[in-house]
Design a protein around this motif. Structure first.
Motif, short mmCIF file in Angstrom:
data_model
loop_
_atom_site.label_atom_id
_atom_site.label_comp_id
_atom_site.label_asym_id
_atom_site.label_seq_id
_atom_site.Cartn_x
_atom_site.Cartn_y
_atom_site.Cartn_z
N ALA A 117 0.79 -1.09 0.02
CA ALA A 117 0.01 -0.05 -0.09
C ALA A 117 0.77 1.34 0.06
O ALA A 117 1.80 1.41 0.70
N ALA A 118 0.39 2.22 -0.85
CA ALA A 118 1.30 3.50 -0.93
C ALA A 118 0.84 4.52 -1.04
O ALA A 118 -0.66 4.75 -1.46
N THR A 119 1.27 5.79 -0.68
CA THR A 119 0.55 7.21 -0.98
C THR A 119 1.70 7.84 -2.23
O THR A 119 2.69 8.15 -1.98
N ILE A 120 0.78 8.61 -3.01
CA ILE A 120 1.39 9.47 -4.13
C ILE A 120 2.11 10.61 -3.49
O ILE A 120 1.31 11.41 -2.79
N ALA A 121 3.31 10.80 -3.56
CA ALA A 121 3.89 11.97 -2.70
C ALA A 121 3.92 12.99 -3.94
O ALA A 121 3.82 14.29 -3.41
#
Length: 208
Positions: A170-174
């Motif tokens: 799971a990731a978040t766009i920086a």
């Protein structure tokens, strides 16, 4: 006689204390390997086996997570760039610092594509510290991303396998960019990295 027994008991107690102290010290040594041993183990735990190169920048990968020597094929459905600044076969100099020894390294362009590239923060599926500002992951490496550029802060699932523990994370766009993205072969620290993904156009300079 009584004095002899007392002396023997005292000696036995002292000897037992010394023995217990020695065992405790030995246990600590076994549990905490030396710095050099830890470094050696970290080098062998890299993605794609030994010989990978550690991710550089701010050390977000903890030194033990590494790129393989060959990045492999690009994802299906990638669109080759029609008129890239650096065509396939161009000799260039890298100005990126994703990896140790990358900044200033000579490289050859082996692929150029039109897509969106993202810097992402993610939690490795293998556990450990959260990875911050991993560059880069392209649109085609995000589950169900569709054709449109994703906003900063969007929550996504990674399909990229650049690093151990990355695929399925799971990731978040920086942040993101619409620059042409490149696949490169380059040499650094006496090793050759092939099909390295990804470098964006602003991270490339003409060969000097």
């Amino acid at each position: 006689m009584t004095r002899n027994i007392t002396t023997l008991l005292a000696a036995g107690i002292l000897g037992g204390t010394a023995l217990l102290t020695g065992c405790a010290a030995g246990g600590d040594d076994d549990a905490a390997p030396s710095a050099s041993a830890s470094a050696s183990q970290g080098g062998e735990e890299g993605h794609g086996g030994h010989g990978g190169m550690a991710h550089g920048g701010d050390g977000e990968h903890g030194g033990g997570m590494r790129h393989s020597m060959d990045g492999g094929p690009v994802p299906e459905g990638m669109t080759p760039a029609a008129d890239p600044e650096y065509p396939v076969g161009s000799e260039v100099t890298l100005a990126a610092d994703h990896m140790e020894g990358m900044d200033g390294a000579p490289a050859t362009i082996v692929g150029a594509y039109d897509t969106y590239a993202y810097s992402v923060d993610y939690a490795p599926t293998t556990g450990g510290d959260r990875v911050e500002d991993h560059r880069w992951v392209v649109q085609e490496e995000l589950t169900g991303a569709g054709p449109d550029r994703l906003a900063d802060g969007a929550e996504v699932t990674l399909e990229a396998g650049h690093m151990e523990g990355m695929e399925g994370a799971a990731a978040t766009i920086a942040s993101s960019t619409d620059e042409t993205v490149y696949v490169v072969d380059y040499k650094a620290d006496g090793m050759t990295m092939t099909n390295h993904r990804w470098v964006v156009e602003s991270e490339i300079r003409p060969a000097s």
